[in-house]
Design an enzyme around this catalytic site. Structure first.
Site, mmCIF file in Angstrom:
data_model
loop_
_atom_site.group_PDB
_atom_site.id
_atom_site.type_symbol
_atom_site.label_atom_id
_atom_site.label_comp_id
_atom_site.label_asym_id
_atom_site.label_seq_id
_atom_site.Cartn_x
_atom_site.Cartn_y
_atom_site.Cartn_z
ATOM 1 N N ASP A 109 0.863 -1.172 0.000
ATOM 2 C CA ASP A 109 0.000 0.000 0.000
ATOM 3 C C ASP A 109 0.904 1.229 0.000
ATOM 4 O OD1 ASP A 109 -2.080 1.828 0.390
ATOM 5 O OD2 ASP A 109 -2.153 1.512 2.554
ATOM 6 N N ASP A 111 0.517 5.364 -0.037
ATOM 7 C CA ASP A 111 -0.456 6.445 0.062
ATOM 8 C C ASP A 111 0.236 7.789 -0.156
ATOM 9 O OD1 ASP A 111 -3.439 6.611 1.221
ATOM 10 O OD2 ASP A 111 -2.314 8.419 1.762
ATOM 11 N N ASP A 270 3.546 1.365 3.088
ATOM 12 C CA ASP A 270 3.090 1.262 4.476
ATOM 13 C C ASP A 270 3.377 -0.169 4.930
ATOM 14 O OD1 ASP A 270 1.705 0.840 6.821
ATOM 15 O OD2 ASP A 270 -0.078 1.931 6.177
#
Ligand SMILES: [Zn+2]
Ligand SMILES: [Zn+2]
Length: 363
Positions: A109, A111, A270
């Site tokens: 992930d 972001d 992450d």
């Protein structure tokens, strides 16, 4: 056993009944027409599913036998967010300890909020919980300048610049996976998260059985954390890899510090997502609960337009009441900023504000 849920933004204000009903109706219509876009995982019977109904808490430990059963439930429930495990289990509906974990795909992930870009100072916004005023401030404001209220909610905003920088970190991650870990490009699926980032799913059976500590090593390697120590470990490739990146960027006149090299080449994933082997992860082909945008497969990363391509809701005009909103762009149009007004907006832009707790159906 500690079980972390998916990451969900807190909304500045709770939606009223009329707004909740509007959102459910809009999502239901979408799933009724487009349930074929939902990417059904392999081994569907062995996956754990979960969803968040509008205005309510998470429901998880669900299981579906077929894609038809899943599609029917999406239309019936019209949830704000839908999740599916990257792990497979013998009994996905039992408690976490009794599920019988069989393995999990490797996931990542990235972001926009994790990438240190200059634009962040321009869109560090807070919404006053009392009057809705949008306050631009790097730190949480002590008081609202309009009503003196002390309660504020942080708005997680993005722009073309940080969404572009996030793409760059996706490319770096793909580079690590293919060059350093020998993953074939065909086993990597890239998705836009539906809000401000990207998800990568790796279908390579070498990683399936890995426990969290081994996944953490991969995550740390990609992030360049503890790089000096890792160069001596047997998991990091001796040839190529980071040593090649460091050599390639060596400059005789001005030797660069290791940190500079890491910032230039690492991918700011992450790691808590990658190391969590019991996570339920947003399902590809479903709408994001904080934007109304689609989590969608990205085949051409360079050509992908995160403020355009995932906009799948209709453009029928709807009048909404907005307490406050910063400027935003969707589908080539710029909206806002708004302050205590009732603009007439295309459905996709109205949903974008409503799901962020910034707008509601006008009285
Ligand atoms: Zn205020
Ligand atoms: Zn930005």
């Amino acid at each position: 056993m500690f079980v972390s849920g998916p990451k969900v933004d807190g909304n500045p204000s709770q939606a009223d009944d009329k707004t909740t009903a509007f959102l459910r109706r809009t999502y239901r219509e979408h799933y009724f027409k487009h349930h074929d876009d939902v990417e059904v995982p392999t081994m569907i019977q062995n996956r754990e599913f979960g969803y968040i109904p509008f205005g309510k808490g998470m429901i998880r430990h669900l299981s579906y036998k077929t894609s038809g059963e899943l599609a029917a439930d999406l239309v019936k429930q019209a949830p704000s967010s839908v999740f599916c495990s990257n792990a497979t289990y013998s009994n996905p509906t039992l408690s976490m300890d009794e599920k019988g974990w069989k393995g999990a795909e490797l996931i990542f992930d990235i972001d926009a909020s994790a990438i240190p870009t200059a634009c962040r100072a321009k869109h560090s916004f807070w919404a006053c919980k009392t009057c809705g005023k949008i306050i631009r401030s790097a730190e949480r404001p002590a008081r609202c300048p309009k009503c003196e209220g002390t309660g504020t909610a942080q708005l997680h905003w993005s722009c073309a610049e940080c969404l572009g920088a996030t793409k760059d970190h996706v490319s770096r991650l793909i580079g690590f996976l293919t060059k350093d870990f020998g993953v074939s490009s065909a086993s990597i699926k890239v998705y836009f998260s539906g809000n401000r980032g990207y998800h990568l799913h790796v279908n390579d059976e070498r990683f399936e059985a890995m426990e969290p500590p081994a996944r953490a090593e991969i995550a740390n390697y990609v992030k360049g954390t503890g790089l000096v120590r890792q160069q001596g470990s047997d998991r990091a490739p001796a040839e190529g890899g980071w040593s090649e990146r460091i050599t390639a960027s060596a400059n005789n006149d001005q030797p660069q510090r290791l940190e500079t090299v890491i910032n230039a080449f690492s991918s700011r994933i992450d790691e808590s997502v990658t190391t969590d082997i019991h996570r339920i992860f947003r399902m590809p082909g479903t709408l994001h609960g904080n934007s109304g945008l689609l989590k969608m497969r990205v085949h051409d990363l360079d050509g992908f337009r995160p403020e355009y391509d995932p906009v799948v809701l209709g453009d029928e005009e709807v009048t909404i009441s907005v307490q406050g909103s910063p400027v935003f762009s969707l589908k080539g149009r710029t909206f806002g900023p708004y302050s205590s007004e009732e603009p007439e907006l295309p459905t996709y832009a109205a949903v974008y504000l409503m799901t962020k707790g910034l707008g509601r159906v006008a009285d």
